[in-house]
Motif scaffolding. Structure first.
Motif, PDB file in Angstrom:
ATOM      1  N   PRO A 341       0.771  -1.248   0.000  1.00  0.00           N
ATOM      2  CA  PRO A 341       0.000   0.000   0.000  1.00  0.00           C
ATOM      3  C   PRO A 341       0.797   1.291   0.000  1.00  0.00           C
ATOM      4  N   ALA A 342       2.125   1.241  -0.090  1.00  0.00           N
ATOM      5  CA  ALA A 342       2.886   2.475  -0.251  1.00  0.00           C
ATOM      6  C   ALA A 342       2.580   3.080  -1.611  1.00  0.00           C
ATOM      7  N   ARG A 343       2.614   4.392  -1.695  1.00  0.00           N
ATOM      8  CA  ARG A 343       2.291   5.063  -2.950  1.00  0.00           C
ATOM      9  C   ARG A 343       2.878   6.470  -2.955  1.00  0.00           C
ATOM     10  N   THR A 357      -9.386  17.505   0.745  1.00  0.00           N
ATOM     11  CA  THR A 357      -9.911  16.285   1.365  1.00  0.00           C
ATOM     12  C   THR A 357      -9.777  15.094   0.427  1.00  0.00           C
ATOM     13  N   GLU A 358     -10.058  15.296  -0.852  1.00  0.00           N
ATOM     14  CA  GLU A 358      -9.932  14.204  -1.824  1.00  0.00           C
ATOM     15  C   GLU A 358      -8.484  13.757  -1.962  1.00  0.00           C
ATOM     16  N   ILE A 359      -7.563  14.688  -1.899  1.00  0.00           N
ATOM     17  CA  ILE A 359      -6.143  14.319  -1.981  1.00  0.00           C
ATOM     18  C   ILE A 359      -5.742  13.496  -0.762  1.00  0.00           C
ATOM     19  N   GLN A 360      -6.240  13.889   0.422  1.00  0.00           N
ATOM     20  CA  GLN A 360      -5.903  13.142   1.622  1.00  0.00           C
ATOM     21  C   GLN A 360      -6.508  11.735   1.611  1.00  0.00           C
ATOM     22  N   ARG A 361      -7.607  11.545   0.879  1.00  0.00           N
ATOM     23  CA  ARG A 361      -8.164  10.193   0.770  1.00  0.00           C
ATOM     24  C   ARG A 361      -7.226   9.272   0.001  1.00  0.00           C
ATOM     25  N   LEU A 362      -6.433   9.827  -0.903  1.00  0.00           N
ATOM     26  CA  LEU A 362      -5.494   9.009  -1.670  1.00  0.00           C
ATOM     27  C   LEU A 362      -4.242   8.668  -0.885  1.00  0.00           C
ATOM     28  N   LEU A 363      -3.919   9.453   0.141  1.00  0.00           N
ATOM     29  CA  LEU A 363      -2.718   9.201   0.909  1.00  0.00           C
ATOM     30  C   LEU A 363      -2.853   7.900   1.701  1.00  0.00           C
ATOM     31  N   ARG A 364      -1.729   7.338   2.038  1.00  0.00           N
ATOM     32  CA  ARG A 364      -1.719   6.103   2.824  1.00  0.00           C
ATOM     33  C   ARG A 364      -2.237   6.400   4.228  1.00  0.00           C
ATOM     34  N   ARG A 365      -3.254   5.669   4.641  1.00  0.00           N
ATOM     35  CA  ARG A 365      -3.830   5.827   5.973  1.00  0.00           C
ATOM     36  C   ARG A 365      -4.330   4.469   6.454  1.00  0.00           C
ATOM     37  N   HIS A 366      -4.355   4.307   7.763  1.00  0.00           N
ATOM     38  CA  HIS A 366      -4.766   3.050   8.356  1.00  0.00           C
ATOM     39  C   HIS A 366      -6.289   2.985   8.394  1.00  0.00           C
ATOM     40  N   ARG A 367      -6.828   1.776   8.062  1.00  0.00           N
ATOM     41  CA  ARG A 367      -8.284   1.617   7.964  1.00  0.00           C
ATOM     42  C   ARG A 367      -8.840   0.614   8.965  1.00  0.00           C
ATOM     43  N   GLY A 368      -8.014  -0.285   9.482  1.00  0.00           N
ATOM     44  CA  GLY A 368      -8.531  -1.286  10.397  1.00  0.00           C
ATOM     45  C   GLY A 368      -7.423  -2.103  11.020  1.00  0.00           C
ATOM     46  N   LEU A 369      -7.824  -3.023  11.920  1.00  0.00           N
ATOM     47  CA  LEU A 369      -6.887  -3.887  12.651  1.00  0.00           C
ATOM     48  C   LEU A 369      -7.046  -5.320  12.180  1.00  0.00           C
ATOM     49  N   ILE A 425      -0.804 -12.099  16.577  1.00  0.00           N
ATOM     50  CA  ILE A 425      -0.051 -10.967  16.048  1.00  0.00           C
ATOM     51  C   ILE A 425      -1.053  -9.931  15.553  1.00  0.00           C
ATOM     52  N   TYR A 426      -0.811  -8.663  15.869  1.00  0.00           N
ATOM     53  CA  TYR A 426      -1.711  -7.574  15.512  1.00  0.00           C
ATOM     54  C   TYR A 426      -1.012  -6.646  14.525  1.00  0.00           C
ATOM     55  N   LEU A 427      -1.668  -6.412  13.390  1.00  0.00           N
ATOM     56  CA  LEU A 427      -1.117  -5.566  12.332  1.00  0.00           C
ATOM     57  C   LEU A 427      -2.193  -4.601  11.844  1.00  0.00           C
ATOM     58  N   LEU A 428      -1.771  -3.535  11.213  1.00  0.00           N
ATOM     59  CA  LEU A 428      -2.682  -2.527  10.671  1.00  0.00           C
ATOM     60  C   LEU A 428      -2.906  -2.775   9.187  1.00  0.00           C
ATOM     61  N   VAL A 429      -4.114  -2.496   8.730  1.00  0.00           N
ATOM     62  CA  VAL A 429      -4.498  -2.677   7.330  1.00  0.00           C
ATOM     63  C   VAL A 429      -4.793  -1.299   6.732  1.00  0.00           C
ATOM     64  N   GLN A 430      -4.214  -1.046   5.578  1.00  0.00           N
ATOM     65  CA  GLN A 430      -4.427   0.232   4.907  1.00  0.00           C
ATOM     66  C   GLN A 430      -5.465   0.146   3.786  1.00  0.00           C
TER      67      GLN A 430
END
Length: 769
Positions: A341-343, A357-369, A425-430
């Motif tokens: 998910p890097a971009r 706001t639309e540009i920030q939606r394209l940035l890499r961000r965490h969505r869930g666990l 093990i706990y990891l983040l999903v983007q």
């Protein structure tokens, strides 16, 4: 009178026989005719018997088992011809034609038969040639050549060939080569210290620094193989470009090892193949038609190369120790920068707040666990001690404890060693829709080294889909290990063992207050968004930011460092001039529309800005540093607890932000802000990306945007976190507490129960995102 007289032949005029008496030569004619008729009748009778016998035999074939009887057109025509010939032979004794008529009929029949045979031969030959031509696979180019060119809508391939683009790249390649090489040098200089500091235990300390002595990709340009456009996305344009490069570059590294020796190996025989995904999103009715562009690689690239250390170091141990470090650096930098998910996001339009706001939606961000239970690994071959490592974003890797493999039991149906982990093990999903989990099993050796047993790629789509529906029960999945590279065609493969996983996904919007408050540990995500209020000394100001936790400070761990920015008075004045121009246009528009009050307000703003540009303002300019478009200012702290031990006393854990500044003649100074973990844990704020309130989200308002009321500006006293040591400076952060939701592992003892509960084997690789 009643007797019939036969005509007398002309030469019988002088005959002495009386008139009306038949000659002796004609007396035997009736007898011959009777005999001929009798023979013909016998022939008809025998023919009828033979036909009846033949028909009886044909009817008897229906009751016999065997292949079906087929009758072709050629066989039917041959039968009709033979039947006609047979009929002629049968009636021949009846009519007794003359020799001349027989020869004439035979000649005509032969001529007609030969003519029909020639026509049949020509027709058959023509059909054979046509069938051969129709059976040839022409391909797209052949069809275009035969048809004289085809429109684009009739293209037979989903991926368009890009020969015209290769011609263009060939022309601009010398300039692209220089620009790309300079960009790689800059990125290497920035990221190399962090990469060397994050090396595994077996590789750390082998290399002090890595840089480029010579870097050029040569005259051979990169080649675009094809271009594919997604037909599913309606509000965005998604393209995937397949590129390959195999050239003769001049790349020489400068590697410094701890002993003071410098190695300068040359990278030889480079082969690079990758798929680059470019997204233009969202599409808007303004030039150039889209707000931002995003570039990424949906899967790891395939990179092959060889390090040539020269003859002088051919027998040294240094090349053998340096090569793994270089391999880790090359693959690590590319994975962290470009592999999904890097971009890389390039803003194009920033005219309104909605554009930002639309540009920030394209940035890499965490969505869930993602909670992963590594149950066990099987069918391993003489591995001894084993450890499993998992990651979702190539930046943070979580590992199980080291477990010893159990040998094969006598009479067991499972071949190979077995290792039982039963660890969470706990990891983040983007990106829940198209992200993959990377799993790698290592054999731990006695001297501290490790060797790769196998690796695999696990799709998370089905697991995330079940979690989005509110299902908390784990999804079992049995995956195969392979020894191929991540970017190999078809993925890492199989044959090196199997690992049983139980995975659960928890979207942030589905986390409840019980989830947040009952977790004993969690993950804290921090995104640096902006700094405002620093006063410059002179005409420039340089700042840097470091973020850590109190626990890391007590343990002596290094904190996250980044966000280096330089503010200059010239850039500030240019920004003010741009705002003046925009306000002038808005004021003229208000005057045309008859909005006198709005036009007067904009006129006062223009006057204040002009005074600030001229240096006549009463107050000094306020430094504003914006990090909202920088995806690198996102960091996560794993295994965070609310309380930490400082010796024998218990202390509150917190996120510590330090802002260092250096400008003018003033000495370096550091401003500090501290946000307790308890404050983040109990927060319940609005997520601007979704518009919903979420537990564990600590999101302060900022100057131009109020998440709860997007059309109303927030009060200055409500936004940002104050920085200690300054009068008005504040830092703007988005923090989140992600609870590590515990569960009881459910071990499945036998193979039959495992096979019944496991879903189909997860594929190792797929085409894209």
């Amino acid at each position: 009178m009643g007797e019939t007289l036969l005509p007398m032949p002309p030469d019988a005029a002088g005959s002495s026989e009386p008139v009306g008496v038949a000659p002796e030569s004609l007396k035997g004619l009736p007898k011959a005719a009777a005999e001929a008729a009798q023979q013909a009748g016998k022939a008809y009778v025998s023919a009828g018997k033979e036909a009846h016998l033949t028909l009886t035999q044909l009817l008897s074939l229906r009751d016999k088992e065997g292949p079906p009887v087929t009758l072709t057109t050629d066989q039917g025509a041959t039968a009709v011809f033979l039947l006609l010939v047979g009929l002629q032979l049968l009636i021949l004794p009846i009519f007794m034609p003359s020799i001349f008529r027989l020869l004439y009929s035979l000649a005509c029949g032969l001529a007609i038969g030969l003519g029909l045979s020639y026509m049949f031969y020509c027709n058959k030959k023509k059909k054979t040639e046509q069938n051969e031509l129709l059976g040839i696979n022409l391909g797209l180019k052949g069809v275009q050549l035969v048809a004289g060119g085809l429109p684009a809508r009739f293209s037979a391939s989903e991926a368009e060939k890009m020969e015209w683009l290769n011609t263009l790249i060939r022309e601009v390649w010398p300039f692209v080569d220089k620009a790309v090489c300079q960009m790689i040098k800059d990125i290497t200089a920035q990221t190399m210290p962090g990469v060397l500091a994050s090396l595994p235990a077996g590789l750390s300390g082998l290399v002090k620094s890595i840089s480029f002595k010579h870097l050029t990709f040569g005259a051979a340009p990169i080649r675009v193989e094809n271009l594919w456009v997604s037909p599913d996305d309606k509000d965005s344009l998604v393209m995937e470009v397949s590129v390959k490069w195999c050239g003769d570059p001049n790349i020489t590294l400068a590697i410094e090892i701890p002993g003071g020796q410098k190695l300068c190996p040359r990278i030889m025989d480079i082969t690079f193949a990758a798929t680059v995904r470019v997204t233009l999103n969202p599409l808007v009715p303004r030039m150039p038609g889209f707000v931002a562009a995003m570039a990424t690689m949906p899967r790891p690239p395939l990179i092959k190369y060889r390090l040539d250390f020269g003859k002088a170091l051919g027998g040294s141990l240094a090349p053998a120790a340096v090569t793994p470090v270089v391999n880790y650096f090359v693959r690590g930098v590319i994975d962290k920068m470009l592999v999904w998910p890097a971009r890389i996001v390039v803003p194009i339009l920033q005219e309104t707040q909605q554009d930002n706001t639309e540009i920030q939606r394209l940035l890499r961000r965490h969505r869930g666990l993602l909670r992963v239970c590594v149950v066990r690994a099987r069918q391993l071959r003489d591995v001894g001690d084993v450890q499993v490592q998992l990651t979702t974003d190539s930046e943070y890797c979580e590992s199980t404890s080291i477990k010893h493999a159990d040998p094969i039991a006598e009479g067991s149906t499972v071949a190979g060693d077995t290792v039982v982990f039963n660890e969470f093990i706990y990891l983040l999903v983007q990106e829940p829709k198209n992200q993959m989990l990377r799993l790698e099993a290592h054999q731990i050796k006695s001297l501290g080294g490790r060797a790769v047993i196998g690796r695999t790629l696990v799709k998370l789509h089905e697991v995330c889909k079940a979690g989005a529906r509110g299902r908390e029960e784990p999804v079992p999945m049995r995956v195969h290990l392979g020894t191929d590279d991540w970017g190999a065609p078809g993925g890492p493969g199989k044959g090196a063992g199997r690992v049983l996983l139980q995975m659960s996904y928890f979207p942030f919007e589905n986390l409840t207050q019980e989830h947040v408050m009952e977790a004993r540990k969690g993950i804290v995500t921090v995104r640096l968004l902006g700094i405002r209020g620093l006063t410059p000394v002179g005409t420039s100001l340089t700042t840097s930011v470091s973020i850590s936790t109190v626990a890391e400070k007590l343990e002596g761990k290094s904190s996250w460092k980044g966000g280096r920015r330089t503010w200059t008075l010239q850039a500030y004045n240019n920004e003010m001039k741009m705002k003046v121009k925009q306000l002038e246009q808005a004021r003229q528009r208000d005057l045309r529309d008859g909005k006198e009050a709005e036009a007067e307000q904009k006129a006062r703003q223009i006057q204040d800005l002009n005074e600030a540009i001229a240096g006549n303002a009463k107050s000094s300019p306020v430094v504003k540093l914006d990090y909202t478009m920088d995806s690198s200012c996102l960091h996560a702290f794993y295994n965070v607890k609310e309380k930490v031990l400082d010796g024998e006393t218990e202390e509150d854990n917190a996120i510590v932000v330090k802002v260092g500044r250096d400008g003018g003649n003033k000495a370096d100074s550091v401003y500090r802000a501290e946000i307790p973990i308890s404050e983040i844990r109990t927060a319940y704020d609005v997520n601007p990306m979704t518009g919903k309130r979420e537990h564990g989200l600590h999101f302060r308002k900022w100057e131009q945007y109020n998440p709860e009321q997007p059309g109303v500006e927030a009060d200055e006293s409500e936004w940002g976190v104050p920085l200690e040591g300054t009068a008005n400076a504040k830092v703007w952060l988005a923090l989140r507490w992600v609870p590590c939701i515990e569960a009881v592992p459910e071990e499945q003892a036998d193979e039959e129960e495992e096979a019944a509960a496991a879903v189909p084997v997860a594929p190792t690789e797929a085409a894209a995102l």
